[in-house]
Design a protein around this motif. Structure first.
Motif, short mmCIF file in Angstrom:
data_model
loop_
_atom_site.label_atom_id
_atom_site.label_comp_id
_atom_site.label_asym_id
_atom_site.label_seq_id
_atom_site.Cartn_x
_atom_site.Cartn_y
_atom_site.Cartn_z
N GLY A 13 0.86 -1.19 0.00
CA GLY A 13 0.00 0.00 0.00
C GLY A 13 0.89 1.23 0.00
O GLY A 13 2.10 1.15 -0.22
N ALA A 35 0.27 -8.98 -1.29
CA ALA A 35 -0.64 -10.13 -1.41
C ALA A 35 -1.48 -10.05 -2.68
O ALA A 35 -1.74 -11.06 -3.34
CB ALA A 35 -1.55 -10.18 -0.18
N GLY A 311 -13.86 2.62 1.39
CA GLY A 311 -12.55 2.16 1.86
C GLY A 311 -12.67 1.78 3.32
O GLY A 311 -13.60 2.20 4.01
N LEU A 312 -11.73 0.97 3.80
CA LEU A 312 -11.77 0.50 5.19
C LEU A 312 -10.59 1.07 5.97
O LEU A 312 -9.43 0.81 5.64
CB LEU A 312 -11.72 -1.03 5.22
CG LEU A 312 -12.85 -1.76 4.48
CD1 LEU A 312 -12.61 -3.26 4.49
CD2 LEU A 312 -14.20 -1.43 5.10
N LEU A 342 -1.98 8.23 3.85
CA LEU A 342 -1.53 8.77 2.57
C LEU A 342 -0.60 9.95 2.85
O LEU A 342 0.48 10.06 2.27
CB LEU A 342 -2.76 9.18 1.76
CG LEU A 342 -2.58 9.89 0.43
CD1 LEU A 342 -1.74 9.08 -0.53
CD2 LEU A 342 -3.95 10.19 -0.20
C1 LIG Z 1 -12.57 6.44 3.86
C2 LIG Z 1 -11.13 6.77 4.07
C3 LIG Z 1 -10.69 8.08 3.92
C4 LIG Z 1 -9.34 8.39 4.09
N1 LIG Z 1 -8.90 9.65 3.81
C5 LIG Z 1 -7.58 9.95 3.89
C6 LIG Z 1 -7.13 11.23 3.52
O1 LIG Z 1 -7.88 12.07 3.06
N2 LIG Z 1 -5.80 11.50 3.66
C7 LIG Z 1 -4.92 10.59 4.16
O2 LIG Z 1 -3.76 10.91 4.30
N3 LIG Z 1 -5.34 9.33 4.48
C8 LIG Z 1 -6.64 9.00 4.35
N4 LIG Z 1 -7.09 7.75 4.68
C9 LIG Z 1 -6.14 6.79 5.24
C10 LIG Z 1 -5.27 6.14 4.20
O3 LIG Z 1 -6.01 5.74 3.06
C11 LIG Z 1 -4.61 4.92 4.85
O4 LIG Z 1 -4.02 5.31 6.06
C12 LIG Z 1 -3.56 4.32 3.97
O5 LIG Z 1 -4.06 4.03 2.69
C13 LIG Z 1 -3.02 3.07 4.62
O6 LIG Z 1 -2.07 2.53 3.76
P1 LIG Z 1 -1.44 1.12 4.07
O7 LIG Z 1 -0.33 0.95 3.10
O8 LIG Z 1 -1.14 1.01 5.52
O9 LIG Z 1 -2.63 0.10 3.82
P2 LIG Z 1 -3.17 -0.56 2.47
O10 LIG Z 1 -3.32 0.41 1.39
O11 LIG Z 1 -4.38 -1.34 2.82
O12 LIG Z 1 -2.01 -1.54 2.06
C14 LIG Z 1 -1.73 -2.70 2.78
C15 LIG Z 1 -1.37 -3.76 1.75
O13 LIG Z 1 -0.90 -4.91 2.42
C16 LIG Z 1 -1.28 -6.03 1.66
N5 LIG Z 1 -1.22 -7.21 2.54
C17 LIG Z 1 -2.06 -7.54 3.53
N6 LIG Z 1 -1.67 -8.70 4.10
C18 LIG Z 1 -0.56 -9.09 3.45
C19 LIG Z 1 0.29 -10.23 3.56
N7 LIG Z 1 0.08 -11.19 4.49
N8 LIG Z 1 1.33 -10.35 2.69
C20 LIG Z 1 1.56 -9.39 1.76
N9 LIG Z 1 0.77 -8.30 1.61
C21 LIG Z 1 -0.27 -8.15 2.46
C22 LIG Z 1 -2.67 -5.68 1.19
O14 LIG Z 1 -3.04 -6.45 0.06
C23 LIG Z 1 -2.55 -4.20 0.91
O15 LIG Z 1 -2.29 -3.93 -0.45
C24 LIG Z 1 -8.43 7.39 4.50
C25 LIG Z 1 -8.87 6.09 4.66
C26 LIG Z 1 -10.20 5.77 4.43
C27 LIG Z 1 -10.65 4.35 4.54
#
Ligand SMILES: Cc1cc2nc3c(=O)[nH]c(=O)nc-3n(C[C@H](O)[C@H](O)[C@H](O)COP(=O)(O)OP(=O)(O)OC[C@H]3O[C@@H](n4cnc5c(N)ncnc54)[C@H](O)[C@@H]3O)c2cc1C
Length: 468
Positions: A13, A35, A311-312, A342
């Motif tokens: 992500g 994943a 989104g979650l 983000l």
């Molecule tokens: C409705 C909503 C509004 C938001 N608005 C904002 C905003 O305006 N501004 C802002 O800055 N943030 C915002 N956010 C927050 C932001 O989108 C998240 O904090 C951010 O996308 C998290 O990124 P991540 O990489 O942690 O998670 P993710 O994008 O979920 O990435 C995690 C990845 O890990 C992978 N994965 C999971 N398990 C495994 C495994 N066992 N092996 C390999 N890969 C695995 C998944 O497939 C996924 O692709 C918002 C979120 C939501 C839901």
């Protein structure tokens, strides 16, 4: 024997790709394991896409510090890498006396977070700045540096740069188990075991599961769904700023915001669920959002809806991020990155690199590290269809395939031959904007699929999932 990586980053992500980019700018051999079939396709693709200043974060928290730092870092990086950012600013609108009375306190909180550019705006000035705002607003807090950012280009830019600097990206490669063997980790994946000195857990909604694989059981992720409505581009003149509500403890509340693609967003909801894959929109959720929209910008409800999505958020038992740097077992946890990841992504990556250096890992800078320049998806800078010189040099940029979003055959071709090519139509959409316009592919999908098939050597039924 399988190669031994310095660092394995689990999760592609916006957070994991940021970490991979940062570490490969240093002298570290990294592998990035995702994943799913693509990077940036989890929560990172489905948010409100605001580049937050962190003005409203709880002072003293990791989130407050990292969002503020992330805003600075991503603002600079976006300019360099061609990630669309629009500096609209935000207005935090008070609709009740209680909310109005809370505004000075929010300005003080912003100052405590190191952000001192908030101003109180009276009702007359508020309506001058936002003429389409619904009746009854009492005033606002202006936050001039809240900005719009492209949620799709950001993780793609990080991952593309990481790959250009030597990271090995393994897509469709979930980590399913982990074992500590002496000084190294052995990660179980469908492609066989993978050896690594360090493991960075950036698995988003699954960060708690990955933590358990690594022998830690400190938190549980509860998915908090946020549903959103995307209004047609004709709605764009109705909204000049990000229109924020006065925040509650649970979420940032329902906002109305322009997007870098020229649409208007309304949302998100905040619903705690049990299922980490429940990204469906619901009739109740959409109806509730429309009620909010009717109050904030009533004329919005006369506009066409282009799409809805959800989104979650990764809510855990505590409001702050769940960050752990464990030098003893060489694991790093980047969990609970709930509503702001983000924005904070580059700051989280900087924190990981800094913590590794502090733990004695040789992370010296690589002088030969390269940067990237991404294709522009935003409305503020010229896109290929508006660039006469480019079209003259390569007529494929003047051949429209997706007419609503004005995506050319040249851009689809470029996406398919990029360092991290799309494997499905959703991936193509996030790299080009094809199919995301007001017709949602009704008129153009046959042609888009045809181009995609030609450039990827697959058949249309394969692309549409009708044949293997
Ligand atoms: C409705 C909503 C509004 C938001 N608005 C904002 C905003 O305006 N501004 C802002 O800055 N943030 C915002 N956010 C927050 C932001 O989108 C998240 O904090 C951010 O996308 C998290 O990124 P991540 O990489 O942690 O998670 P993710 O994008 O979920 O990435 C995690 C990845 O890990 C992978 N994965 C999971 N398990 C495994 C495994 N066992 N092996 C390999 N890969 C695995 C998944 O497939 C996924 O692709 C918002 C979120 C939501 C839901």
């Amino acid at each position: 024997m399988a190669p031994l990586w310095d660092v394995a980053v689990v999760g592609g992500g916006v957070v994991g790709t940021a970490v991979a980019r940062e570490l490969t700018r240093h002298r570290l051999d990294c592998v990035l394991l995702e994943a799913g079939p693509d990077v940036g396709a989890g929560t990172s693709k489905a948010n409100t896409a605001i580049l937050h200043t962190g003005f409203d974060a709880k002072p003293g928290t990791a989130e407050a510090r990292l969002v503020a730092r992330g805003h600075t870092l991503l603002s600079a990086y976006a300019a360099q890498a061609g990630i669309p950012v629009e500096r609209t600013g935000a207005l935090l609108v008070a609709w009740t006396e209680e909310q109005h009375a809370a505004l000075p306190g929010l300005a003080e909180r912003a100052a405590a977070n190191g952000y001192d550019r908030c101003d109180l705006v009276d009702a007359a000035e508020l309506y001058r700045r936002e003429p389409h705002l619904g009746p009854g607003a009492l005033g606002a807090l202006s936050v001039p540096d809240e900005s719009l950012v492209c949620p799709w280009t950001t993780p793609l830019a990080y991952a593309t740069e990481a790959v250009a600097n030597g990271v090995t990206l393994l897509r469709s490669c979930p980590v399913t188990g982990a074992e500590r063997a002496g000084d190294e980790w052995q990660l179980a994946t469908p492609r066989g075991p993978l050896r690594s000195g360090w493991v960075v857990n950036a698995a988003g909604l699954r960060a708690d599961d990955v933590e358990r694989c690594l022998g830690h059981d400190d938190f549980t992720v509860t998915p908090r769904r946020g549903q959103l409505i995307v209004f047609d581009k004709l709605a764009r003149p109705l909204v000049r700023h990000v229109l924020l509500p006065v925040p509650t403890g649970r979420s940032k509340g329902v906002l109305v915001s322009p997007t870098v693609f020229g649409n208007v967003l309304l949302g998100p909801t905040a619903e705690d669920l049990n299922d980490k894959s429940e990204t469906a929109s619901t009739a109740d959720g959409i109806a509730g959002l429309l009620e909010h929209g009717r109050r904030i910008v009533p004329a919005l409800l006369d506009e066409e809806v282009t799409a809805v999505y959800a989104g979650l958020r990764t809510a855990t038992e505590q409001a702050d991020y769940r960050l752990e740097f464990r030098a003893d077992d060489r694991t790093v946890c980047l969990g609970g990155i709930r509503s702001t990841g983000l924005t904070s992504s580059l700051a989280l990556a900087e924190w990981v690199a800094g913590s590794l250096a502090a733990a004695g890992v040789d992370v010296g800078e690589r002088p030969d590290a390269v940067g990237v320049r991404m294709p522009n998806l935003g409305e503020e800078a010229p896109r290929p269809y508006r660039d006469g010189d480019r079209i003259a040099a390569d007529p494929e940029y003047g051949r429209m395939v997706c007419h609503c979003e004005r995506v050319s055959a040249g851009e689809i071709r470029d996406a398919c031959s990029s360092a991290i090519p799309p494997v499905d139509l959703d991936g193509l959409r996030r790299r080009t904007r094809a199919l995301m316009g007001r017709c949602q592919g009704f008129y153009c999908s046959a042609e888009v699929v045809g181009h995609f098939a030609r450039h990827t050597g697959r058949t249309a039924p394969q692309i549409l999932g009708l044949a293997s």
